[in-house]
Enzyme design. Sequence first.
Site, PDB file in Angstrom:
ATOM      1  N   ASP A  34       0.831  -1.214   0.000  1.00 34.65           N
ATOM      2  CA  ASP A  34       0.000   0.000   0.000  1.00 34.65           C
ATOM      3  C   ASP A  34       0.863   1.261   0.000  1.00 34.65           C
ATOM      4  OD1 ASP A  34      -2.365   1.386  -0.011  1.00 34.65           O
ATOM      5  OD2 ASP A  34      -2.622   1.323   2.163  1.00 34.65           O
ATOM      6  N   ASN A  91     -10.779  -2.379  -5.770  1.00 35.48           N
ATOM      7  CA  ASN A  91      -9.966  -1.510  -6.629  1.00 35.48           C
ATOM      8  C   ASN A  91     -10.566  -1.346  -8.039  1.00 35.48           C
ATOM      9  OD1 ASN A  91      -6.786  -2.691  -5.252  1.00 35.48           O
ATOM     10  ND2 ASN A  91      -8.020  -0.951  -4.602  1.00 35.48           N
TER      11      ASN A  91
HETATM   12  C1  IPE Z   1      -5.411  -2.777  -0.395  1.00 32.30           C
HETATM   13  O1  IPE Z   1      -5.071  -1.446  -0.496  1.00 32.30           O
HETATM   14  C2  IPE Z   1      -5.394  -3.439  -1.747  1.00 32.30           C
HETATM   15  C3  IPE Z   1      -4.075  -3.649  -2.329  1.00 32.30           C
HETATM   16  C4  IPE Z   1      -2.935  -3.407  -1.757  1.00 32.30           C
HETATM   17  C5  IPE Z   1      -4.081  -4.208  -3.659  1.00 32.30           C
HETATM   18  P1  IPE Z   1      -6.172  -0.302  -0.669  1.00 32.30           P
HETATM   19  O2  IPE Z   1      -5.444   0.971  -0.791  1.00 32.30           O
HETATM   20  O3  IPE Z   1      -7.105  -0.654  -1.766  1.00 32.30           O
HETATM   21  O4  IPE Z   1      -6.966  -0.393   0.714  1.00 32.30           O
HETATM   22  P2  IPE Z   1      -7.667   0.736   1.560  1.00 32.30           P
HETATM   23  O5  IPE Z   1      -8.636   1.436   0.655  1.00 32.30           O
HETATM   24  O6  IPE Z   1      -6.607   1.651   2.054  1.00 32.30           O
HETATM   25  O7  IPE Z   1      -8.311   0.017   2.705  1.00 32.30           O
HETATM   26  C1  IPE Z   2      -1.428   0.227  -3.421  1.00 33.43           C
HETATM   27  O1  IPE Z   2      -1.244   1.591  -3.458  1.00 33.43           O
HETATM   28  C2  IPE Z   2      -1.603  -0.390  -4.781  1.00 33.43           C
HETATM   29  C3  IPE Z   2      -2.980  -0.782  -5.104  1.00 33.43           C
HETATM   30  C4  IPE Z   2      -4.006  -0.749  -4.308  1.00 33.43           C
HETATM   31  C5  IPE Z   2      -3.210  -1.245  -6.461  1.00 33.43           C
HETATM   32  P1  IPE Z   2      -2.461   2.590  -3.488  1.00 33.43           P
HETATM   33  O2  IPE Z   2      -2.803   2.881  -4.896  1.00 33.43           O
HETATM   34  O3  IPE Z   2      -3.576   2.112  -2.635  1.00 33.43           O
HETATM   35  O4  IPE Z   2      -1.793   3.883  -2.828  1.00 33.43           O
HETATM   36  P2  IPE Z   2      -2.441   4.888  -1.777  1.00 33.43           P
HETATM   37  O5  IPE Z   2      -2.967   4.071  -0.648  1.00 33.43           O
HETATM   38  O6  IPE Z   2      -3.520   5.612  -2.503  1.00 33.43           O
HETATM   39  O7  IPE Z   2      -1.315   5.764  -1.357  1.00 33.43           O
HETATM   40 MG    MG Z   3      -4.070   2.371  -0.687  1.00 34.74          MG
END
Ligand code: IPE
Ligand code: IPE
Ligand code: MG
Length: 248
Positions: A17, A65
């Site tokens: 994340d 996502n």
């Molecule tokens: C979890 O991260 C999903 C992945 C790492 C693929 P998200 O960014 O989607 O989760 P939330 O929204 O912070 O809970």
């Molecule tokens: C994790 O990074 C990757 C995926 C969920 C695909 P994020 O895209 O959630 O990054 P933040 O949480 O918005 O910083």
């Molecule tokens: Mg995230």
Amino acid sequence: MPGKKKKIPRHVAIIMDGNGRWAKRRGLPRIFGHRAGMKAVRKAVEFAYEKKIPYLTLFAFSTENWGRPRDEVEGLMNLLKEYVDRELPEMKKKGIRLNVIGDLDRLPEDVREKVDRALRETEDNEEMVLTLALSYSGRDEIVRAVRRMLRKRSLRARDVTEETLREHLDSPWIPEPDLLIRTSGEMRVSNFMLWQLAYTEIYVSEKLWPQFTKAEFKKALDDYARRKRRFGLTDEQIEEEPRGENAP
Ligand code: IPE
Ligand code: IPE
Ligand code: MG
């Protein structure tokens, strides 16, 4: 401790994340963060391989996502294809088996084909299993497991046990994670491996995923090596028998 072998987890799962925040801090579009994240994936896989961790699972794309802006979803799908293309030769060379969990039917056909090919071409590899969670959520996996069970006509209510449910999850042949790492300081599970995480040790790194280095990974392993797992039993029982009879 010199001379003492450190406890290495058999299965490490990672919620990668913080890609978006990494990009935002640099004034870049989110997709640049995902690209930087891909480099971090390469390093994490390399490190797990060097440390002889047999199973590594990476949360790459959740069912939730899919709700992100279309260009971000498309960008992520393209990166996924690029990753598989670039890493497949390396996986073959090192003996890494690729595996996926999630609702793969939702993936675009070209992504699906690339992934399927990589699965086929690495299926006999035995050095390490790299599982990508794609279009994955823990609740969805459990629902799909229940559906698979119900399709068996002979199934009676009393046949439904923890063991039979577990056997219908996406990759029942993989042991449950010993260690879950989440980056970017978030203290939540975000619908990841809900069934399998029941007794998993959790480690949260403050680093954003693109900044997650081998040294950071090592910190998580060192922390894990100091943990005491009890699986609901008492310290004394655990000392006699490293894992209780009823432990997962
Ligand atoms: C979890 O991260 C999903 C992945 C790492 C693929 P998200 O960014 O989607 O989760 P939330 O929204 O912070 O809970
Ligand atoms: C994790 O990074 C990757 C995926 C969920 C695909 P994020 O895209 O959630 O990054 P933040 O949480 O918005 O910083
Ligand atoms: Mg995230």
